[in-house]
Design an enzyme around this catalytic site. Structure first.
Site, mmCIF file in Angstrom:
data_model
loop_
_atom_site.group_PDB
_atom_site.id
_atom_site.type_symbol
_atom_site.label_atom_id
_atom_site.label_comp_id
_atom_site.label_asym_id
_atom_site.label_seq_id
_atom_site.Cartn_x
_atom_site.Cartn_y
_atom_site.Cartn_z
ATOM 1 N N ALA A 1 -92.653 1.770 -11.531
ATOM 2 C CA ALA A 1 -93.764 0.951 -10.641
ATOM 3 C C ALA A 1 -93.249 1.065 -9.143
ATOM 4 O O ALA A 1 -92.166 1.093 -8.868
ATOM 5 C CB ALA A 1 -93.482 -0.335 -11.455
ATOM 6 N N LYS A 2 -94.339 1.101 -8.432
ATOM 7 C CA LYS A 2 -94.156 1.045 -7.000
ATOM 8 C C LYS A 2 -94.422 -0.344 -6.541
ATOM 9 O O LYS A 2 -95.428 -0.866 -5.912
ATOM 10 C CB LYS A 2 -95.093 1.846 -6.124
ATOM 11 C CG LYS A 2 -94.628 3.067 -5.613
ATOM 12 C CD LYS A 2 -95.733 4.227 -4.949
ATOM 13 C CE LYS A 2 -95.887 4.011 -3.565
ATOM 14 N NZ LYS A 2 -94.690 4.551 -2.871
ATOM 15 N N ILE A 3 -93.291 -1.138 -6.787
ATOM 16 C CA ILE A 3 -93.276 -2.552 -6.393
ATOM 17 C C ILE A 3 -92.656 -2.742 -5.246
ATOM 18 O O ILE A 3 -91.691 -2.292 -5.072
ATOM 19 C CB ILE A 3 -92.479 -3.413 -7.527
ATOM 20 C CG1 ILE A 3 -93.044 -3.141 -9.016
ATOM 21 C CG2 ILE A 3 -92.278 -5.050 -7.312
ATOM 22 C CD1 ILE A 3 -92.165 -3.740 -10.164
#
Ligand code: PMP
Length: 305
Positions: A157-159
């Site tokens: 995930a690109k959190i």
């Protein structure tokens, strides 16, 4: 940055300067967000496409599951909104930044009733590590900051909050006079750069850390693996030590923003000949022929605007 006219916010198209949020926006305080980086390119025939749009949208929805965010729009609506924003802002090539964030309401960490909000912003953005870097290669440095462990950093995930680690690494090396930071994982193996995936060539074999490494599984990375295989270049996904990078024939970084940027120096050691190597060049040329040229294959990756 160069402003464009309109921003998509929660399903409405509004003026650039109107796209503001309340100071109690949850994400501003605790960093739970998802973002994407996507590029629209104009090809030689003048037509514009968005590169691998469906894969980027899929990563948003995968990320939402990982990050416990309920998406208030369907993947089809987000896909259409990306296309619309390129069109409405009359961009022939640009960067596209979808941002999913937690709105205001409750404070504290749980805050599950706060709305999930979505913005899509587009603007013109040249290659992230510079044209010179793209053509001649950059100088990289291994950061003193360790990449977060895979049970701390949710790597699929690109959190937003996860990028604090990357920002610290980037600021550290740029302040010391280098262009980009390479991070090692908790065991000391090379995993990726602050905003790009890592590729290393030695003895004609292209190597990159495996899917399960502490890295974002980049869409450019996946494209490069497929392109290299199509060129008959052997590809190995494997863990690499810092010293293996020093004795590489070629190193390059991949990402939507940085595209395919060669590394000519790492930790003050010249990599290969100190110039972009032949395998890097072949893959770079093929990639740009697909995204901005007139290559007649790989149309499965081009979402026409
Ligand atoms: N790693 C990190 C940490 C990134 O932020 C990015 C940019 N999204 C990448 C790798 C490259 O991913 P992609 O090719 O999908 O842009």
């Amino acid at each position: 940055m160069e402003k464009t006219e309109k921003i998509w916010l929660d399903g409405k198209v509004i003026g650039w300067d109107e796209a503001n949020v309340h100071i109690l926006t949850h994400t501003l305080h605790y960093g739970l967000s998802l973002f994407e980086g996507i590029r629209a390119y104009q090809r030689a025939d003048g037509r514009t496409h968005i590169f691998r749009l469906s894969d980027h949208v899929r990563r948003i929805y995968d990320g939402a599951k990982v990050a416990t965010l309920d998406m208030p729009f369907t993947p089809e609506e987000i896909t259409q909104a990306c296309v619309d924003m390129v069109r409405i802002n009359k961009q022939s090539s640009c960067y596209i930044r979808p941002l999913v964030f937690v709105g205001d309401g409750a404070m504290g960490l749980y805050a599950m009733t706060n709305p999930t909000r979505v913005a899509i912003i587009v603007w013109p953005w040249g290659t992230y590590l510079g044209e010179d870097g793209l053509n001649k290669g950059i100088r990289a440095k291994v950061s003193s900051f360790t990449k977060l462990h895979v049970n701390a950093n949710m790597v699929k995930a690109k959190i937003g909050g996860q990028y604090v680690n990357a920002i610290l690494a980037k600021r550290e090396v740029v302040r010391s006079g280098y262009d980009e930071a390479i991070l090692l994982d908790a065991e000391g193996y090379a995993c990726e750069a602050s905003g790009e995936n890592l590729f290393v060539v030695r003895d004609g074999v292209l190597r990159t850390p495996p899917d399960g490494a502490a890295q974002l599984n980049g869409i450019t990375r996946e494209s490069v693996i497929e392109l290299a295989q199509s060129l008959g270049i052997p590809v190995k996904e494997e863990r690499m030590t810092r010293d293996f990078l020093y004795i590489a024939d070629e190193i390059f970084l991949t990402g939507t923003a940085a595209e395919i940027t060669p590394v000519r120096e790492l930790d003050n050691r010249v990599i290969g000949s100190g110039k972009p190597g032949p395998i890097t060049k072949r893959i770079q040329d093929l990639f740009f022929d697909i995204v901005t040229g007139s290559h007649d294959g790989y149309h499965k990756w081009l979402h026409w605007v």
